[in-house]
Design a protein around this motif. Structure first.
Motif, PDB file in Angstrom:
ATOM      1  N   LYS A  89       0.955   5.946 -13.961  1.00 34.79           N
ATOM      2  CA  LYS A  89       0.111   6.147 -12.690  1.00 34.79           C
ATOM      3  C   LYS A  89      -1.020   5.013 -12.884  1.00 34.79           C
ATOM      4  O   LYS A  89      -1.637   4.606 -11.681  1.00 34.79           O
ATOM      5  CB  LYS A  89      -0.371   7.825 -12.696  1.00 34.79           C
ATOM      6  N   ARG A  90      -1.715   5.241 -13.955  1.00 36.63           N
ATOM      7  CA  ARG A  90      -3.054   4.389 -14.127  1.00 36.63           C
ATOM      8  C   ARG A  90      -2.686   2.822 -14.072  1.00 36.63           C
ATOM      9  O   ARG A  90      -3.403   2.258 -13.468  1.00 36.63           O
ATOM     10  CB  ARG A  90      -3.646   4.620 -15.646  1.00 36.63           C
ATOM     11  N   ILE A  91      -1.425   2.309 -14.277  1.00 38.21           N
ATOM     12  CA  ILE A  91      -1.075   1.155 -14.018  1.00 38.21           C
ATOM     13  C   ILE A  91      -0.987   0.786 -12.702  1.00 38.21           C
ATOM     14  O   ILE A  91      -1.242  -0.190 -12.251  1.00 38.21           O
ATOM     15  CB  ILE A  91       0.385   0.635 -14.984  1.00 38.21           C
ATOM     16  N   VAL A  92      -0.457   1.423 -11.930  1.00 43.09           N
ATOM     17  CA  VAL A  92      -0.149   1.673 -10.456  1.00 43.09           C
ATOM     18  C   VAL A  92      -1.491   1.281  -9.877  1.00 43.09           C
ATOM     19  O   VAL A  92      -1.919   0.511  -8.895  1.00 43.09           O
ATOM     20  CB  VAL A  92       0.581   2.545  -9.949  1.00 43.09           C
ATOM     21  N   VAL A  93      -2.466   2.207 -10.242  1.00 44.36           N
ATOM     22  CA  VAL A  93      -3.942   2.119  -9.805  1.00 44.36           C
ATOM     23  C   VAL A  93      -4.492   0.686  -9.954  1.00 44.36           C
ATOM     24  O   VAL A  93      -4.952   0.064  -9.252  1.00 44.36           O
ATOM     25  CB  VAL A  93      -4.696   3.232 -10.171  1.00 44.36           C
ATOM     26  N   ILE A  94      -4.474   0.299 -11.316  1.00 39.52           N
ATOM     27  CA  ILE A  94      -4.986  -0.858 -11.653  1.00 39.52           C
ATOM     28  C   ILE A  94      -4.589  -2.153 -11.018  1.00 39.52           C
ATOM     29  O   ILE A  94      -5.257  -2.889 -10.438  1.00 39.52           O
ATOM     30  CB  ILE A  94      -4.918  -1.202 -13.336  1.00 39.52           C
ATOM     31  N   VAL A  95      -3.274  -1.968 -10.815  1.00 41.68           N
ATOM     32  CA  VAL A  95      -2.430  -3.233 -10.237  1.00 41.68           C
ATOM     33  C   VAL A  95      -2.852  -3.176  -8.626  1.00 41.68           C
ATOM     34  O   VAL A  95      -3.186  -4.460  -8.196  1.00 41.68           O
ATOM     35  CB  VAL A  95      -0.895  -3.056 -10.025  1.00 41.68           C
ATOM     36  N   PHE A  96      -2.821  -2.077  -8.163  1.00 44.23           N
ATOM     37  CA  PHE A  96      -3.369  -1.904  -6.658  1.00 44.23           C
ATOM     38  C   PHE A  96      -4.850  -2.692  -6.506  1.00 44.23           C
ATOM     39  O   PHE A  96      -5.003  -3.220  -5.526  1.00 44.23           O
ATOM     40  CB  PHE A  96      -3.459  -0.499  -6.166  1.00 44.23           C
ATOM     41  N   VAL A  97      -5.753  -2.184  -7.209  1.00 40.44           N
ATOM     42  CA  VAL A  97      -7.077  -2.579  -7.098  1.00 40.44           C
ATOM     43  C   VAL A  97      -7.209  -4.025  -7.418  1.00 40.44           C
ATOM     44  O   VAL A  97      -7.952  -4.779  -6.663  1.00 40.44           O
ATOM     45  CB  VAL A  97      -7.855  -1.737  -7.967  1.00 40.44           C
ATOM     46  N   ALA A  98      -6.718  -4.548  -8.456  1.00 42.44           N
ATOM     47  CA  ALA A  98      -6.700  -6.047  -8.698  1.00 42.44           C
ATOM     48  C   ALA A  98      -5.980  -6.840  -7.672  1.00 42.44           C
ATOM     49  O   ALA A  98      -6.534  -7.949  -7.238  1.00 42.44           O
ATOM     50  CB  ALA A  98      -5.742  -6.080 -10.020  1.00 42.44           C
ATOM     51  N   VAL A  99      -4.946  -6.386  -7.152  1.00 41.17           N
ATOM     52  CA  VAL A  99      -4.201  -7.053  -6.000  1.00 41.17           C
ATOM     53  C   VAL A  99      -5.083  -7.030  -4.843  1.00 41.17           C
ATOM     54  O   VAL A  99      -5.472  -8.159  -4.078  1.00 41.17           O
ATOM     55  CB  VAL A  99      -2.862  -6.584  -5.582  1.00 41.17           C
ATOM     56  N   ILE A 156       0.922  -1.210   0.056  1.00 35.92           N
ATOM     57  CA  ILE A 156       0.095   0.088  -0.041  1.00 35.92           C
ATOM     58  C   ILE A 156       0.761   1.117   0.021  1.00 35.92           C
ATOM     59  O   ILE A 156       0.426   2.300  -0.903  1.00 35.92           O
ATOM     60  CB  ILE A 156      -0.955   0.178   1.246  1.00 35.92           C
ATOM     61  N   ALA A 157       1.726   1.400   1.093  1.00 36.85           N
ATOM     62  CA  ALA A 157       2.717   2.436   1.159  1.00 36.85           C
ATOM     63  C   ALA A 157       3.458   2.668  -0.187  1.00 36.85           C
ATOM     64  O   ALA A 157       3.450   4.080  -0.708  1.00 36.85           O
ATOM     65  CB  ALA A 157       3.504   2.330   2.357  1.00 36.85           C
ATOM     66  N   LEU A 158       4.137   1.700  -0.736  1.00 39.88           N
ATOM     67  CA  LEU A 158       5.275   1.816  -1.777  1.00 39.88           C
ATOM     68  C   LEU A 158       4.306   2.066  -3.096  1.00 39.88           C
ATOM     69  O   LEU A 158       4.850   2.724  -4.101  1.00 39.88           O
ATOM     70  CB  LEU A 158       6.159   0.905  -1.862  1.00 39.88           C
ATOM     71  N   SER A 159       3.099   1.588  -3.363  1.00 41.15           N
ATOM     72  CA  SER A 159       2.177   1.894  -4.504  1.00 41.15           C
ATOM     73  C   SER A 159       1.951   3.324  -4.334  1.00 41.15           C
ATOM     74  O   SER A 159       2.099   3.978  -5.529  1.00 41.15           O
ATOM     75  CB  SER A 159       0.800   1.115  -4.504  1.00 41.15           C
ATOM     76  N   LEU A 160       1.494   3.828  -3.346  1.00 42.11           N
ATOM     77  CA  LEU A 160       1.328   5.439  -3.222  1.00 42.11           C
ATOM     78  C   LEU A 160       2.664   6.208  -3.624  1.00 42.11           C
ATOM     79  O   LEU A 160       2.506   7.175  -4.269  1.00 42.11           O
ATOM     80  CB  LEU A 160       0.748   5.590  -1.900  1.00 42.11           C
ATOM     81  N   PHE A 161       3.621   5.562  -2.960  1.00 37.90           N
ATOM     82  CA  PHE A 161       4.865   6.335  -3.239  1.00 37.90           C
ATOM     83  C   PHE A 161       5.279   6.457  -4.699  1.00 37.90           C
ATOM     84  O   PHE A 161       5.608   7.546  -5.219  1.00 37.90           O
ATOM     85  CB  PHE A 161       6.011   5.743  -2.622  1.00 37.90           C
ATOM     86  N   PHE A 162       5.287   5.508  -5.558  1.00 39.76           N
ATOM     87  CA  PHE A 162       5.388   5.278  -6.838  1.00 39.76           C
ATOM     88  C   PHE A 162       4.710   6.016  -7.749  1.00 39.76           C
ATOM     89  O   PHE A 162       4.840   6.569  -8.762  1.00 39.76           O
ATOM     90  CB  PHE A 162       5.535   3.819  -7.514  1.00 39.76           C
ATOM     91  N   TYR A 163       2.978   5.956  -7.180  1.00 39.17           N
ATOM     92  CA  TYR A 163       2.227   6.567  -7.910  1.00 39.17           C
ATOM     93  C   TYR A 163       2.581   8.128  -7.859  1.00 39.17           C
ATOM     94  O   TYR A 163       2.464   8.592  -8.899  1.00 39.17           O
ATOM     95  CB  TYR A 163       0.706   6.253  -7.251  1.00 39.17           C
ATOM     96  N   LYS A 164       2.920   8.623  -6.719  1.00 39.72           N
ATOM     97  CA  LYS A 164       3.052   9.947  -6.488  1.00 39.72           C
ATOM     98  C   LYS A 164       4.284  10.489  -7.523  1.00 39.72           C
ATOM     99  O   LYS A 164       4.803  11.566  -7.648  1.00 39.72           O
ATOM    100  CB  LYS A 164       3.388  10.508  -5.093  1.00 39.72           C
ATOM    101  N   SER A 165       5.382   9.500  -7.357  1.00 40.83           N
ATOM    102  CA  SER A 165       6.722   9.671  -8.240  1.00 40.83           C
ATOM    103  C   SER A 165       6.532   9.786  -9.401  1.00 40.83           C
ATOM    104  O   SER A 165       7.550  10.404 -10.263  1.00 40.83           O
ATOM    105  CB  SER A 165       7.906   8.711  -7.636  1.00 40.83           C
ATOM    106  N   PHE A 166       5.759   8.711 -10.113  1.00 47.37           N
ATOM    107  CA  PHE A 166       5.726   8.881 -11.691  1.00 47.37           C
ATOM    108  C   PHE A 166       4.955  10.037 -12.295  1.00 47.37           C
ATOM    109  O   PHE A 166       4.012  10.355 -11.589  1.00 47.37           O
ATOM    110  CB  PHE A 166       4.910   7.439 -12.248  1.00 47.37           C
ATOM    111  N   ALA A 167       5.624  10.485 -13.271  1.00 51.12           N
ATOM    112  CA  ALA A 167       5.125  11.597 -13.907  1.00 51.12           C
ATOM    113  C   ALA A 167       4.031  11.299 -14.826  1.00 51.12           C
ATOM    114  O   ALA A 167       3.271  11.853 -15.341  1.00 51.12           O
ATOM    115  CB  ALA A 167       6.277  12.556 -14.513  1.00 51.12           C
ATOM    116  N   ASP A 168       4.437  10.152 -15.627  1.00 51.79           N
ATOM    117  CA  ASP A 168       3.508   9.653 -16.956  1.00 51.79           C
ATOM    118  C   ASP A 168       2.299   8.989 -16.382  1.00 51.79           C
ATOM    119  O   ASP A 168       2.085   8.338 -15.510  1.00 51.79           O
ATOM    120  CB  ASP A 168       4.283   8.287 -17.419  1.00 51.79           C
ATOM    121  N   LYS A 169       1.317   9.595 -16.976  1.00 52.30           N
ATOM    122  CA  LYS A 169      -0.140   9.477 -16.510  1.00 52.30           C
ATOM    123  C   LYS A 169      -0.495   7.817 -17.045  1.00 52.30           C
ATOM    124  O   LYS A 169      -1.196   7.192 -16.058  1.00 52.30           O
ATOM    125  CB  LYS A 169      -1.142  10.185 -17.391  1.00 52.30           C
TER     126      LYS A 169
END
Length: 220
Positions: A90-100, A74-87
């Motif tokens: 960011k969408r991939i991080v959200v999709i993976v987080f929800v799926a997991v 949870i914490a590092l998914s949020l970390f990388f979501y905030k660190s990535f500039a590419d939209k």
């Protein structure tokens, strides 16, 4: 088993030291710094309980691994979501987080007994995405030698690659030798964890050195 336990305590001490350092210097810092601080505090709480229960009641602390891997995810998914500039990233991080999250919720609902065991699927699906995020972060910032959080991401990739390999290989209980003391794969996991915490310390040192230099320039 005393020596491996002592090594594990050394890793816990480094984690505590890093958590304290980040907490003390967290005020007025960017969101990535605050996320990393929260991550270290949460992991220290889990690791402390894990060591206490593991020492008092051996092999009774497996259920805490779920909190460790899930909090980390949870914490590092949020970390990388905030660190990535590419939209798209960011969408991939959200999709993976929800799926997991959905998969694990369904899995534990159907098989509650997994709570008291190591869940290899959980370890894989919460660690592998973070490993790829960290690798992408490192590769995408190769040209920027002084990029913030590079030490942290390098440490994360090294630790996740080693620990996930140990867990998923099924050799976490394998004994390497018994003389002069019992040594198993948990020992190597602890060593890589200490290295990880050392690189987090290096990150803290670099980030705060940059802040000090910036403050000095602003005062002149």
């Amino acid at each position: 088993m005393l020596f491996p336990f002592i090594v594990s305590l050394v890793g816990l001490f480094f984690l505590l030291a890093n958590a304290i350092r980040f907490c003390i210097t967290c005020k007025s810092r960017d969101v990535l710094y605050r996320i990393l601080t929260l991550y270290l505090v949460l992991l220290f709480c889990v690791e402390l309980l894990c060591n206490i229960i593991g020492f008092l009641y051996p092999n009774s602390n497996f259920f805490l691994s779920h909190y460790y891997f899930i909090f980390q995810f949870i914490a590092l998914s949020l970390f990388f979501y905030k660190s990535f500039a590419d939209k798209i990233l960011k969408r991939i991080v959200v999709i993976v987080f929800v799926a997991v999250s959905l998969f694990l919720s369904i899995q534990y609902y159907r098989t509650p007994s997994l709570y008291w065991e190591f869940n290899l699927i959980e370890i894989a699906i919460t660690s592998i995405p973070l490993l790829f995020y960290g690798l992408y972060f490192i590769i995408s910032n190769l040209k920027s030698v002084k990029h913030d959080y590079s030490y942290f991401c390098n440490g994360l990739v090294i630790y996740l690659a080693s620990s996930a390999s140990i867990f998923l290989s099924g050799n976490s209980d394998s004994v390497i030798f018994t003389e002069p003391f019992i040594l198993d794969f948990w020992f190597f996991n602890s060593l890589f964890y200490i290295l990880y915490q050392f690189l987090i310390y290096k990150e803290w040192k670099v980030l705060n050195a940059k802040r000090s230099i910036k403050a000095l320039k602003e005062n002149y």
